[in-house]
Scaffold this motif. Structure first.
Motif, PDB file in Angstrom:
ATOM      1  N   LEU A 176      44.114  47.408-120.440  1.00  0.00           N
ATOM      2  CA  LEU A 176      44.006  45.839-120.449  1.00  0.00           C
ATOM      3  C   LEU A 176      45.150  45.051-121.480  1.00  0.00           C
ATOM      4  O   LEU A 176      45.482  43.855-121.246  1.00  0.00           O
ATOM      5  CB  LEU A 176      42.618  45.341-120.359  1.00  0.00           C
ATOM      6  N   THR A 177      45.097  45.810-122.534  1.00  0.00           N
ATOM      7  CA  THR A 177      45.885  45.032-123.643  1.00  0.00           C
ATOM      8  C   THR A 177      47.266  45.068-123.245  1.00  0.00           C
ATOM      9  O   THR A 177      47.890  44.103-123.659  1.00  0.00           O
ATOM     10  CB  THR A 177      45.694  45.718-125.096  1.00  0.00           C
ATOM     11  N   TRP A 178      47.839  46.133-122.729  1.00  0.00           N
ATOM     12  CA  TRP A 178      49.240  45.846-122.358  1.00  0.00           C
ATOM     13  C   TRP A 178      49.319  44.945-121.222  1.00  0.00           C
ATOM     14  O   TRP A 178      50.299  44.277-121.042  1.00  0.00           O
ATOM     15  CB  TRP A 178      49.694  47.522-121.924  1.00  0.00           C
ATOM     16  N   ALA A 179      48.427  44.986-120.369  1.00  0.00           N
ATOM     17  CA  ALA A 179      48.558  43.998-119.315  1.00  0.00           C
ATOM     18  C   ALA A 179      48.618  42.738-119.670  1.00  0.00           C
ATOM     19  O   ALA A 179      49.504  41.765-119.083  1.00  0.00           O
ATOM     20  CB  ALA A 179      47.408  44.437-118.194  1.00  0.00           C
ATOM     21  N   VAL A 180      47.701  42.266-120.461  1.00  0.00           N
ATOM     22  CA  VAL A 180      47.640  40.958-120.982  1.00  0.00           C
ATOM     23  C   VAL A 180      48.976  40.607-121.730  1.00  0.00           C
ATOM     24  O   VAL A 180      49.429  39.456-121.401  1.00  0.00           O
ATOM     25  CB  VAL A 180      46.337  40.701-121.841  1.00  0.00           C
ATOM     26  N   PHE A 181      49.351  41.356-122.551  1.00  0.00           N
ATOM     27  CA  PHE A 181      50.691  41.207-123.323  1.00  0.00           C
ATOM     28  C   PHE A 181      51.849  41.289-122.466  1.00  0.00           C
ATOM     29  O   PHE A 181      52.703  40.245-122.411  1.00  0.00           O
ATOM     30  CB  PHE A 181      50.823  42.410-124.202  1.00  0.00           C
ATOM     31  N   LEU A 182      51.860  42.022-121.456  1.00  0.00           N
ATOM     32  CA  LEU A 182      53.144  41.842-120.768  1.00  0.00           C
ATOM     33  C   LEU A 182      53.199  40.892-119.729  1.00  0.00           C
ATOM     34  O   LEU A 182      53.976  40.167-119.233  1.00  0.00           O
ATOM     35  CB  LEU A 182      53.494  43.049-119.960  1.00  0.00           C
ATOM     36  N   GLY A 183      51.943  40.466-118.978  1.00  0.00           N
ATOM     37  CA  GLY A 183      51.588  39.402-118.288  1.00  0.00           C
ATOM     38  C   GLY A 183      51.896  38.088-118.993  1.00  0.00           C
ATOM     39  O   GLY A 183      52.525  37.097-118.426  1.00  0.00           O
TER      40      GLY A 183
ATOM     41  N   THR B 245      53.788  37.748-121.579  1.00  0.00           N
ATOM     42  CA  THR B 245      55.309  37.411-121.940  1.00  0.00           C
ATOM     43  C   THR B 245      55.880  36.964-120.792  1.00  0.00           C
ATOM     44  O   THR B 245      56.861  36.024-120.932  1.00  0.00           O
ATOM     45  CB  THR B 245      55.847  38.695-122.365  1.00  0.00           C
ATOM     46  N   PHE B 246      55.559  37.671-119.534  1.00  0.00           N
ATOM     47  CA  PHE B 246      56.171  37.091-118.236  1.00  0.00           C
ATOM     48  C   PHE B 246      56.144  35.597-117.982  1.00  0.00           C
ATOM     49  O   PHE B 246      56.964  35.022-117.414  1.00  0.00           O
ATOM     50  CB  PHE B 246      55.920  37.969-117.111  1.00  0.00           C
ATOM     51  N   GLY B 247      54.748  35.295-118.317  1.00  0.00           N
ATOM     52  CA  GLY B 247      54.282  33.794-117.920  1.00  0.00           C
ATOM     53  C   GLY B 247      54.929  32.973-118.881  1.00  0.00           C
ATOM     54  O   GLY B 247      55.547  31.685-118.572  1.00  0.00           O
TER      55      GLY B 247
ATOM     56  N   ALA C 222      52.964  24.616-114.542  1.00  0.00           N
ATOM     57  CA  ALA C 222      52.027  25.345-115.252  1.00  0.00           C
ATOM     58  C   ALA C 222      51.348  26.354-114.682  1.00  0.00           C
ATOM     59  O   ALA C 222      50.997  27.458-114.924  1.00  0.00           O
ATOM     60  CB  ALA C 222      51.306  24.789-116.563  1.00  0.00           C
ATOM     61  N   LEU C 223      50.580  25.638-113.635  1.00  0.00           N
ATOM     62  CA  LEU C 223      49.758  26.438-112.694  1.00  0.00           C
ATOM     63  C   LEU C 223      50.630  27.806-112.133  1.00  0.00           C
ATOM     64  O   LEU C 223      49.949  29.024-112.033  1.00  0.00           O
ATOM     65  CB  LEU C 223      49.370  25.547-111.549  1.00  0.00           C
ATOM     66  N   ARG C 224      51.777  27.506-111.616  1.00  0.00           N
ATOM     67  CA  ARG C 224      52.568  28.601-110.950  1.00  0.00           C
ATOM     68  C   ARG C 224      52.814  29.642-112.091  1.00  0.00           C
ATOM     69  O   ARG C 224      53.089  30.901-111.838  1.00  0.00           O
ATOM     70  CB  ARG C 224      53.971  28.041-110.147  1.00  0.00           C
ATOM     71  N   SER C 225      53.320  29.081-113.229  1.00  0.00           N
ATOM     72  CA  SER C 225      53.430  30.181-114.326  1.00  0.00           C
ATOM     73  C   SER C 225      52.245  30.962-114.769  1.00  0.00           C
ATOM     74  O   SER C 225      52.359  32.290-114.782  1.00  0.00           O
ATOM     75  CB  SER C 225      53.982  29.512-115.543  1.00  0.00           C
ATOM     76  N   ALA C 226      51.177  30.447-114.714  1.00  0.00           N
ATOM     77  CA  ALA C 226      49.656  31.164-114.836  1.00  0.00           C
ATOM     78  C   ALA C 226      49.549  32.122-113.753  1.00  0.00           C
ATOM     79  O   ALA C 226      49.116  33.163-114.003  1.00  0.00           O
ATOM     80  CB  ALA C 226      48.773  30.209-115.049  1.00  0.00           C
ATOM     81  N   VAL C 227      49.893  31.486-112.541  1.00  0.00           N
ATOM     82  CA  VAL C 227      49.459  32.629-111.259  1.00  0.00           C
ATOM     83  C   VAL C 227      50.414  33.740-111.498  1.00  0.00           C
ATOM     84  O   VAL C 227      50.084  34.989-111.041  1.00  0.00           O
ATOM     85  CB  VAL C 227      49.647  31.963-109.971  1.00  0.00           C
ATOM     86  N   MET C 228      51.819  33.534-111.893  1.00  0.00           N
ATOM     87  CA  MET C 228      52.659  34.543-111.839  1.00  0.00           C
ATOM     88  C   MET C 228      52.435  35.645-112.739  1.00  0.00           C
ATOM     89  O   MET C 228      52.638  36.636-112.974  1.00  0.00           O
ATOM     90  CB  MET C 228      54.227  34.118-111.990  1.00  0.00           C
TER      91      MET C 228
ATOM     92  N   ALA D 117      49.475  36.362-114.082  1.00  0.00           N
ATOM     93  CA  ALA D 117      48.203  37.048-113.551  1.00  0.00           C
ATOM     94  C   ALA D 117      48.519  38.137-112.733  1.00  0.00           C
ATOM     95  O   ALA D 117      48.011  39.030-112.771  1.00  0.00           O
ATOM     96  CB  ALA D 117      47.137  36.012-113.182  1.00  0.00           C
ATOM     97  N   ALA D 118      49.556  37.720-111.824  1.00  0.00           N
ATOM     98  CA  ALA D 118      50.009  38.733-110.869  1.00  0.00           C
ATOM     99  C   ALA D 118      50.498  39.803-111.618  1.00  0.00           C
ATOM    100  O   ALA D 118      50.350  41.007-111.389  1.00  0.00           O
ATOM    101  CB  ALA D 118      50.858  37.982-109.707  1.00  0.00           C
ATOM    102  N   VAL D 119      51.624  39.577-112.604  1.00  0.00           N
ATOM    103  CA  VAL D 119      52.224  40.559-113.245  1.00  0.00           C
ATOM    104  C   VAL D 119      51.422  41.519-113.981  1.00  0.00           C
ATOM    105  O   VAL D 119      51.225  42.460-114.082  1.00  0.00           O
ATOM    106  CB  VAL D 119      53.102  40.089-113.887  1.00  0.00           C
ATOM    107  N   GLY D 120      50.339  40.731-114.777  1.00  0.00           N
ATOM    108  CA  GLY D 120      49.294  41.544-115.396  1.00  0.00           C
ATOM    109  C   GLY D 120      48.381  42.367-114.665  1.00  0.00           C
ATOM    110  O   GLY D 120      48.200  43.493-115.023  1.00  0.00           O
ATOM    111  N   ALA D 121      47.951  41.917-113.544  1.00  0.00           N
ATOM    112  CA  ALA D 121      47.149  42.656-112.598  1.00  0.00           C
ATOM    113  C   ALA D 121      47.924  44.110-112.134  1.00  0.00           C
ATOM    114  O   ALA D 121      47.449  45.105-112.251  1.00  0.00           O
ATOM    115  CB  ALA D 121      46.891  41.767-111.401  1.00  0.00           C
ATOM    116  N   VAL D 122      49.271  43.984-111.792  1.00  0.00           N
ATOM    117  CA  VAL D 122      50.053  45.092-111.360  1.00  0.00           C
ATOM    118  C   VAL D 122      50.185  46.112-112.695  1.00  0.00           C
ATOM    119  O   VAL D 122      49.985  47.275-112.607  1.00  0.00           O
ATOM    120  CB  VAL D 122      51.318  44.698-110.930  1.00  0.00           C
TER     121      VAL D 122
END
Length: 158
Positions: A103-110, A112-114, A124-130, A132-137
């Motif tokens: 979870l820590t790495w997912a939040v950090f990398l998600g 960063t991508f956001g 900003a909504l699209r950035s947050a969705v993107m 979250a998607a990268v973090g979930a993967v």
């Protein structure tokens, strides 16, 4: 027909594991690189990744326009922040159980991508969705990896 290849002595200059195999022979490390190589990569990888993220964010922010001093400053500041956070996450996450580690790495990398994605002209909504998607993967991939390579206490399993 597929068969496991027999082990033939030491594979690398790595260390032998502490626990013996079931037949009593000591395990041989399957690590291809030496400890020195791992140490170099441990410090070079955040720097290179930081430079890539900094360049990517600066390029997104200027949107194809001219490179300015402020754009360079933004890129190098982003790179420095990424490097510091990457090292901090690596140190902190390695002491956590596998769920929090992933979870820590997912939040950090998600995140960063956001952040990098937010430097474009998207909402900003699209950035947050993107993000979250990268973090979930990232979470799914790393949780699977840690679940299959660690026990419940976070110790690596061969």
């Amino acid at each position: 027909m597929a068969h496991a290849a027999p082990r033939s002595g030491r594979l690398t200059p790595g260390k032998r594991d502490r626990k013996p195999d079931t037949d009593g022979s000591p395990r041989v490390s399957t690590d291809v690189f030496s400890e020195r190589t791992h140490l170099v990569v441990r410090w070079v990888l955040p720097v290179l990744a930081g430079l890539v993220v900094g360049y990517w964010a600066a390029a997104n922010r200027r949107s194809g326009g001219p490179v300015t001093g402020w754009n360079l400053l933004f890129g190098f500041t982003t790179a420095l922040a990424f490097m510091v956070l990457c090292v901090a996450v690596r140190v902190a996450a390695s002491r956590m159980k596998r769920e929090l580690h992933a979870l820590t790495w997912a939040v950090f990398l998600g995140g960063t991508f956001g952040f990098v994605y937010a430097q474009t002209d998207k909402t900003a909504l699209r950035s947050a969705v993107m993000a979250a998607a990268v973090g979930a993967v990232v979470f799914a991939v790393l949780f699977y990896r840690y679940y299959t390579h660690e026990d419940a206490e976070g110790h690596r399993v061969p």
